[in-house]
Design a protein around this motif. Structure first.
Motif, PDB file in Angstrom:
ATOM      1  N   ILE A 130      29.666  45.002  38.139  1.00  0.00           N
ATOM      2  CA  ILE A 130      29.969  45.898  39.272  1.00  0.00           C
ATOM      3  C   ILE A 130      31.012  46.958  38.925  1.00  0.00           C
ATOM      4  O   ILE A 130      31.158  47.926  39.666  1.00  0.00           O
ATOM      5  N   TYR A 131      31.689  46.825  37.778  1.00  0.00           N
ATOM      6  CA  TYR A 131      32.640  47.873  37.363  1.00  0.00           C
ATOM      7  C   TYR A 131      31.904  49.194  37.118  1.00  0.00           C
ATOM      8  O   TYR A 131      32.512  50.248  37.066  1.00  0.00           O
ATOM      9  N   PHE A 132      30.576  49.101  36.898  1.00  0.00           N
ATOM     10  CA  PHE A 132      29.805  50.293  36.527  1.00  0.00           C
ATOM     11  C   PHE A 132      28.966  50.817  37.696  1.00  0.00           C
ATOM     12  O   PHE A 132      28.133  51.692  37.512  1.00  0.00           O
ATOM     13  N   PRO A 160      41.037  42.137  38.812  1.00  0.00           N
ATOM     14  CA  PRO A 160      41.401  43.549  38.607  1.00  0.00           C
ATOM     15  C   PRO A 160      42.763  43.729  37.948  1.00  0.00           C
ATOM     16  O   PRO A 160      42.922  44.623  37.095  1.00  0.00           O
ATOM     17  N   ALA A 161      43.752  42.882  38.294  1.00  0.00           N
ATOM     18  CA  ALA A 161      45.085  43.032  37.688  1.00  0.00           C
ATOM     19  C   ALA A 161      45.010  42.781  36.177  1.00  0.00           C
ATOM     20  O   ALA A 161      45.681  43.457  35.381  1.00  0.00           O
ATOM     21  N   PRO A 167      42.840  48.502  27.840  1.00  0.00           N
ATOM     22  CA  PRO A 167      42.877  49.971  27.811  1.00  0.00           C
ATOM     23  C   PRO A 167      41.535  50.642  28.078  1.00  0.00           C
ATOM     24  O   PRO A 167      41.485  51.712  28.663  1.00  0.00           O
ATOM     25  N   PHE A 168      40.421  50.013  27.684  1.00  0.00           N
ATOM     26  CA  PHE A 168      39.126  50.682  27.877  1.00  0.00           C
ATOM     27  C   PHE A 168      38.748  50.814  29.350  1.00  0.00           C
ATOM     28  O   PHE A 168      37.932  51.658  29.709  1.00  0.00           O
ATOM     29  N   THR A 169      39.354  49.977  30.221  1.00  0.00           N
ATOM     30  CA  THR A 169      38.961  50.038  31.648  1.00  0.00           C
ATOM     31  C   THR A 169      39.468  51.326  32.310  1.00  0.00           C
ATOM     32  O   THR A 169      39.038  51.661  33.404  1.00  0.00           O
ATOM     33  N   GLN A 170      40.385  52.037  31.616  1.00  0.00           N
ATOM     34  CA  GLN A 170      40.853  53.316  32.179  1.00  0.00           C
ATOM     35  C   GLN A 170      39.811  54.421  32.025  1.00  0.00           C
ATOM     36  O   GLN A 170      40.004  55.534  32.500  1.00  0.00           O
ATOM     37  N   HIS A 171      38.710  54.108  31.370  1.00  0.00           N
ATOM     38  CA  HIS A 171      37.676  55.123  31.123  1.00  0.00           C
ATOM     39  C   HIS A 171      36.441  54.840  31.985  1.00  0.00           C
ATOM     40  O   HIS A 171      35.401  54.416  31.491  1.00  0.00           O
ATOM     41  N   GLY A 172      36.610  55.013  33.278  1.00  0.00           N
ATOM     42  CA  GLY A 172      35.448  54.990  34.181  1.00  0.00           C
ATOM     43  C   GLY A 172      35.138  53.667  34.847  1.00  0.00           C
ATOM     44  O   GLY A 172      34.214  53.596  35.653  1.00  0.00           O
ATOM     45  N   PHE A 173      35.875  52.584  34.505  1.00  0.00           N
ATOM     46  CA  PHE A 173      35.624  51.307  35.182  1.00  0.00           C
ATOM     47  C   PHE A 173      36.076  51.403  36.643  1.00  0.00           C
ATOM     48  O   PHE A 173      37.130  51.968  36.931  1.00  0.00           O
ATOM     49  N   ARG A 174      35.297  50.834  37.550  1.00  0.00           N
ATOM     50  CA  ARG A 174      35.717  50.747  38.963  1.00  0.00           C
ATOM     51  C   ARG A 174      36.283  49.345  39.185  1.00  0.00           C
ATOM     52  O   ARG A 174      35.531  48.371  39.233  1.00  0.00           O
ATOM     53  N   LEU A 175      37.598  49.281  39.247  1.00  0.00           N
ATOM     54  CA  LEU A 175      38.262  47.975  39.417  1.00  0.00           C
ATOM     55  C   LEU A 175      38.665  47.828  40.885  1.00  0.00           C
ATOM     56  O   LEU A 175      39.733  48.259  41.288  1.00  0.00           O
ATOM     57  N   ARG A 176      37.795  47.216  41.654  1.00  0.00           N
ATOM     58  CA  ARG A 176      38.045  47.070  43.092  1.00  0.00           C
ATOM     59  C   ARG A 176      38.843  45.793  43.351  1.00  0.00           C
ATOM     60  O   ARG A 176      38.600  44.766  42.700  1.00  0.00           O
ATOM     61  N   ILE A 178      39.585  42.297  44.805  1.00  0.00           N
ATOM     62  CA  ILE A 178      38.589  41.258  45.096  1.00  0.00           C
ATOM     63  C   ILE A 178      38.307  41.186  46.603  1.00  0.00           C
ATOM     64  O   ILE A 178      37.161  40.995  47.019  1.00  0.00           O
ATOM     65  N   GLU A 179      39.348  41.388  47.418  1.00  0.00           N
ATOM     66  CA  GLU A 179      39.150  41.333  48.881  1.00  0.00           C
ATOM     67  C   GLU A 179      38.160  42.418  49.303  1.00  0.00           C
ATOM     68  O   GLU A 179      37.374  42.220  50.228  1.00  0.00           O
ATOM     69  N   GLU A 180      38.238  43.576  48.643  1.00  0.00           N
ATOM     70  CA  GLU A 180      37.302  44.664  48.978  1.00  0.00           C
ATOM     71  C   GLU A 180      35.867  44.257  48.622  1.00  0.00           C
ATOM     72  O   GLU A 180      34.932  44.475  49.400  1.00  0.00           O
ATOM     73  N   VAL A 181      35.694  43.633  47.451  1.00  0.00           N
ATOM     74  CA  VAL A 181      34.354  43.197  47.025  1.00  0.00           C
ATOM     75  C   VAL A 181      33.823  42.150  48.009  1.00  0.00           C
ATOM     76  O   VAL A 181      32.663  42.216  48.453  1.00  0.00           O
ATOM     77  N   ILE A 182      34.682  41.212  48.390  1.00  0.00           N
ATOM     78  CA  ILE A 182      34.256  40.168  49.338  1.00  0.00           C
ATOM     79  C   ILE A 182      33.856  40.812  50.669  1.00  0.00           C
ATOM     80  O   ILE A 182      32.847  40.438  51.287  1.00  0.00           O
ATOM     81  N   GLY A 183      34.609  41.816  51.099  1.00  0.00           N
ATOM     82  CA  GLY A 183      34.294  42.530  52.344  1.00  0.00           C
ATOM     83  C   GLY A 183      32.911  43.176  52.272  1.00  0.00           C
ATOM     84  O   GLY A 183      32.119  43.086  53.217  1.00  0.00           O
TER      85      GLY A 183
END
Ligand SMILES: C[S@@+](CC[C@H](N)C(=O)[O-])C[C@H]1O[C@@H](n2cnc3c(N)ncnc32)[C@H](O)[C@@H]1O
Length: 221
Positions: A130-132, A160-161, A167-176, A178-183
């Motif tokens: 789901i990061y993509f 997410p923390a 470092p690679f997650t700063q290049h376009g990963f969507r780190l939501r 967890i509460e948002e994903v559950i919602g």
């Protein structure tokens, strides 16, 4: 610094859609690095029922397909959904016998638009995908559409923390959060969502175990 940034950006791109020779290597590394996570996801669904229909969305190197194929009986079937041409080609080679018998069906498709019939699947796993995905609500809506009323989704998501430190997650990963994903999962129609952690660590991986119907709770393993 520029070189490191470029390498991290390339790695992020490969994780989001492995491609070419490098993509093949990434697929094998994903299989090795994520085996325990994917195994836990497979163990959280019921694969023992005769004729069960299951799917792995964003199967990457295919470790989930392999585990599912070993568990599902001859009357059952496994669907693999991927957008990466390289991962699809690797899976076609590796699982040619299962494809020939119809035990495995591979789909060149995205989570946001699943080529599967309404209410046709018993269980779905999807790990580190789901990061993509930009429109998570649309993607989860598709999953609810194809699951049977008794169906279960197991969504594997890095904390997410913890992910932010890579470092690679700063290049376009969507780190939501967890509460948002559950919602989003609840909003899409899952009656029950359980956040299972893979260890007691604060940064442990999340397995979001989601049942379409509240009856699914009684089927928990
Ligand atoms: C980081 S890999 C994870 C692979 C595997 N699930 C695992 O945990 O090892 C992400 C995979 O999801 C696929 N992917 C990315 N976006 C997708 C989408 N919208 N629909 C389906 N697959 C997607 C990528 O091609 C890639 O193979």
């Amino acid at each position: 610094m520029w070189l490191i940034d470029r390498a991290m950006s390339g790695l992020a791109g490969q994780l989001g859609e492995p491609s070419g020779v490098v993509g093949g290597v990434v697929g094998r590394l994903l299989n090795r690095g994520n085996r325990s996570i994917v195994t836990a996801a497979v163990e959280a669904i019921d694969t023992a029922a005769p004729g069960v229909v299951v799917a792995d969305i964003g199967f990457g190197g295919g470790v989930g397909l392999d585990l599912l194929l070993r568990r599902v009986d001859a009357a059952g079937s496994v669907h693999g959904v991927e957008l990466s041409a390289t991962m699809l080609a690797d899976a076609r080679r590796r699982f040619s016998d299962d494809i020939a018998t119809g035990h495995l069906v591979l789909h060149d498709a995205r989570m946001e638009s699943l080529p599967l019939d309404d209410a046709s699947v018993d269980a779905i796993i999807s790990t580190n995908t789901i990061y993509f995905i930009e429109d998570l609500a649309a993607a989860v809506g598709e999953i609810v559409r194809v699951l049977r009323p008794t169906g279960r989704l197991v969504l594997g998501v890095g904390d997410p923390a913890q992910m932010t430190k890579m470092p690679f997650t700063q290049h376009g990963f969507r780190l939501r959060p967890i509460e948002e994903v559950i919602g989003v999962l609840r909003q899409a129609g899952f009656a029950d969502v359980e956040d299972r952690r893979l260890s007691a660590d604060s940064g442990a991986f999340h397995l979001l175990v989601c049942d379409v119907s509240a009856d699914g709770i009684s089927r928990r393993q």
